[in-house]
Motif scaffolding. Structure first.
Motif, PDB file in Angstrom:
ATOM      1  N   MET A  56      42.657  33.663  40.874  1.00 43.65           N
ATOM      2  CA  MET A  56      43.031  34.559  41.982  1.00 43.65           C
ATOM      3  C   MET A  56      41.800  35.265  42.562  1.00 43.65           C
ATOM      4  SD  MET A  56      46.381  36.793  41.208  1.00 43.65           S
ATOM      5  CE  MET A  56      48.011  36.135  41.387  1.00 43.65           C
ATOM      6  N   TYR A  62      44.077  37.070  45.713  1.00 45.58           N
ATOM      7  CA  TYR A  62      44.583  38.146  44.873  1.00 45.58           C
ATOM      8  C   TYR A  62      45.951  38.618  45.352  1.00 45.58           C
ATOM      9  CZ  TYR A  62      45.198  42.875  43.095  1.00 45.58           C
ATOM     10  OH  TYR A  62      45.715  44.010  42.535  1.00 45.58           O
ATOM     11  N   GLN A  63      46.883  38.718  44.404  1.00 45.87           N
ATOM     12  CA  GLN A  63      48.215  39.269  44.655  1.00 45.87           C
ATOM     13  C   GLN A  63      48.460  40.305  43.567  1.00 45.87           C
ATOM     14  OE1 GLN A  63      50.665  35.787  44.475  1.00 45.87           O
ATOM     15  NE2 GLN A  63      50.326  35.272  46.619  1.00 45.87           N
ATOM     16  N   GLU A  65      50.972  42.271  42.273  1.00 44.29           N
ATOM     17  CA  GLU A  65      52.034  42.253  41.243  1.00 44.29           C
ATOM     18  C   GLU A  65      51.867  41.110  40.241  1.00 44.29           C
ATOM     19  OE1 GLU A  65      54.170  44.603  40.439  1.00 44.29           O
ATOM     20  OE2 GLU A  65      53.349  45.817  42.059  1.00 44.29           O
ATOM     21  N   HIS A 128      46.380  48.343  41.075  1.00 43.77           N
ATOM     22  CA  HIS A 128      46.396  47.450  42.235  1.00 43.77           C
ATOM     23  C   HIS A 128      45.159  47.619  43.103  1.00 43.77           C
ATOM     24  CE1 HIS A 128      51.066  47.016  42.075  1.00 43.77           C
ATOM     25  NE2 HIS A 128      50.472  46.701  40.944  1.00 43.77           N
TER      26      HIS A 128
END
Length: 153
Positions: A56, A62-63, A65, A128
């Motif tokens: 990622m 990139y995510q 969650e 996050h």
């Protein structure tokens, strides 16, 4: 030189590694409790949680969650392999160097560094904040690399 996307390069590398393992002779863990096999499986489970996070970050996909879930899973697994090191567990198919047992204090320091880095990655992932996540991921990566250099064949 042939240019490939990073995901294609990873897939090609994995395929090459699998083909090499197919050629090698597998040594069975004949110990009744199979501590070597258990710790190898524990490390592989951690890798299955860790590597997708790296993909990622490297591929810029990139995510928040999914990344946080993988970081939590990785951190939950961080203590699993260590219970399977101990007296009488230095036999084939172990890939551990004798230094694991002859330099126990150094090995313990590396393990604690890894555990702290794993906890920091989890915390960063839950924020996050990709700016915090990247160095936290790198710290875990560096910890793994350094431990492998000193304690893995």
């Amino acid at each position: 030189m042939l240019r490939m996307k990073p995901t294609a390069r990873i897939a090609l590398t994995a395929l090459f590694a699998l083909s090499l393992t197919a050629c090698s002779q597998k040594v069975e863990d004949t110990h009744p409790d199979q501590p070597v096999t258990k710790r190898q499986e524990a490390f592989k489970a951690m890798l299955r949680a860790f590597e997708p996070m790296g993909v990622m970050l490297r591929d810029e996909v990139y995510q928040a969650e999914p990344f946080a879930a993988m970081a939590e899973r990785f951190d939950d697994l961080r203590d699993t392999p260590w219970a399977h090191f101990g007296p009488g567990t230095d036999y084939r198919p172990s890939k551990s160097k004798p230094a694991v047992w002859s330099r126990e204090d150094d090995c313990a320091r590396e393990r604690e560094r890894f555990i702290a880095a794993s906890a920091a990655l989890r915390e960063a992932a839950l924020s996050h904040d990709e700016g915090r996540i990247r160095p936290a991921y790198q710290a875990v990566y560096d910890s793994c690399r350094d431990c492998h250099r000193g304690f893995r064949k």
